[in-house]
Write an enzyme that holds these catalytic residues in place. Structure first.
Site, PDB file in Angstrom:
ATOM      1  CB  ILE A  18     -15.964  33.775  67.238  1.00 59.63           C
ATOM      2  CG1 ILE A  18     -15.093  34.747  68.036  1.00 59.63           C
ATOM      3  CG2 ILE A  18     -16.371  34.414  65.910  1.00 59.63           C
ATOM      4  CD1 ILE A  18     -13.752  35.062  67.386  1.00 59.63           C
ATOM      5  CB  VAL A  62     -12.971  21.144  60.072  1.00 62.83           C
ATOM      6  CG1 VAL A  62     -14.360  21.673  60.367  1.00 62.83           C
ATOM      7  CG2 VAL A  62     -11.951  21.646  61.086  1.00 62.83           C
ATOM      8  CG  ASN A  88     -15.791  30.269  63.870  1.00 59.41           C
ATOM      9  OD1 ASN A  88     -15.294  31.371  64.044  1.00 59.41           O
ATOM     10  ND2 ASN A  88     -16.121  29.480  64.883  1.00 59.41           N
ATOM     11  CE1 TYR A 153      -5.142  30.380  66.434  1.00 60.17           C
ATOM     12  CE2 TYR A 153      -4.047  32.443  66.975  1.00 60.17           C
ATOM     13  CZ  TYR A 153      -5.194  31.748  66.650  1.00 60.17           C
ATOM     14  OH  TYR A 153      -6.388  32.415  66.532  1.00 60.17           O
ATOM     15  CB  THR A 188     -13.617  32.631  72.721  1.00 57.38           C
ATOM     16  OG1 THR A 188     -12.196  32.535  72.549  1.00 57.38           O
ATOM     17  CG2 THR A 188     -14.180  33.737  71.829  1.00 57.38           C
ATOM     18  CG  LEU A 190     -10.363  28.469  70.895  1.00 56.49           C
ATOM     19  CD1 LEU A 190     -10.292  28.875  69.431  1.00 56.49           C
ATOM     20  CD2 LEU A 190      -9.466  27.271  71.146  1.00 56.49           C
TER      21      LEU A 190
END
Length: 266
Positions: A18, A62, A88, A153, A188, A190
């Site tokens: 994404i 991050v 993101n 998650y 994606t 993921l």
């Protein structure tokens, strides 16, 4: 007129999935980009398609506050301002029930998916106050409705929803909008990883198509289009919004078939 003309976007996780589709959309809309990734190989691949004098890349995790601080400083040094922070970057593994999730897996998910937002805000909020900019978080529909064998998650994405709304209230006095986009399934890397962790990976594609009322699992470009809208001035009076871009999946999210049910023998 280009929607993001003269805008500087700090985009995490912008080299695949994404995030990469968002990077392409933002670049085409006239933005100057600072793209953050913790994967040097994916940065190299993205550079071949996104190379521009108005786009820079920075290798950073991050989950690491010091690295994010350096990335923000680098963006400001190159472009002089930041108008948008798009959080993101995220991870989805493992696909497990809570009791099967290790402490290390739990911590890693929260450090990346939630901690990353904390770090970019901590070090980027002053720049956004100056620009009257906006923050966009990539959430997920499962943060609202849950998902089988994916507890940690979904917990992080529920936290993203709550953070988005609280941040919207905190930063509204500075003219800063804060929103989130909430996809269901999106094709994606993921998602492919998630599919391979399911009890019957061969059925995952059919399942992913069927959960969407529109009948198919989309590519990341449909999410990028919604993100472009939310960070543009077209959404100038929208804040605290968790926007589902889900093909109607929330209207009746379907359970895994009995063949896929991870708990049938417990």
């Amino acid at each position: 007129m280009l929607l993001l003309a003269d805008k500087v976007v700090f985009l995490t996780g912008g080299t695949e999935g994404i995030g990469f589709e968002c990077a392409k959309a933002y670049q085409q809309a006239g933005a100057r980009l600072c793209i953050i990734s913790n994967d040097s190989e994916s940065i190299h691949r993205a550079k071949t398609q996104l190379e521009s004098n108005a786009t820079v890349f920075f290798l950073a995790d991050v989950a690491n506050a010091a690295q994010v601080q350096k990335a923000i400083a680098h963006c400001l040094a190159v472009f002089g301002k930041i108008d948008v922070i798009h959080n993101n970057a995220g991870i989805s593994s493992p696909s497990k029930a809570l009791h099967e999730t290790t402490e290390q897996e739990w911590k890693k998910l929260f450090e990346v998916n939630v901690g990353g937002i904390h770090h970019t805000t901590l070090h980027g909020i002053e720049a956004l106050k100056k620009s009257g900019g906006s923050i966009l978080n990539t959430g997920s529909l499962v943060g609202e409705i849950g998902q089988e064998i994916h507890a940690a998650y979904t917990a992080t994405k529920g936290a993203v929803n709550a953070l988005t709304k609280s941040m919207a209230l905190d930063y509204a006095p500075f003219g800063i909008r804060v929103n989130a986009v909430a996809p269901a399934g999106v094709i994606t890397p993921l998602l492919r990883s998630w599919s391979q962790q399911q009890p019957d990976p061969d059925l995952a594609e059919e399942y992913l198509n069927n959960i969407h009322a529109l009948g198919y699992c989309p590519e990341g470009d449909v999410i990028a289009d919604a993100c472009l809208f939310l960070i543009s001035d077209m959404a100038r009076f929208i804040t605290g919004c968790i926007l589902p871009v889900s093909g109607g999946a929330e209207l009746g999210y379907k359970k895994l078939s009995s063949k896929q049910n991870h708990f049938h023998d417990l």
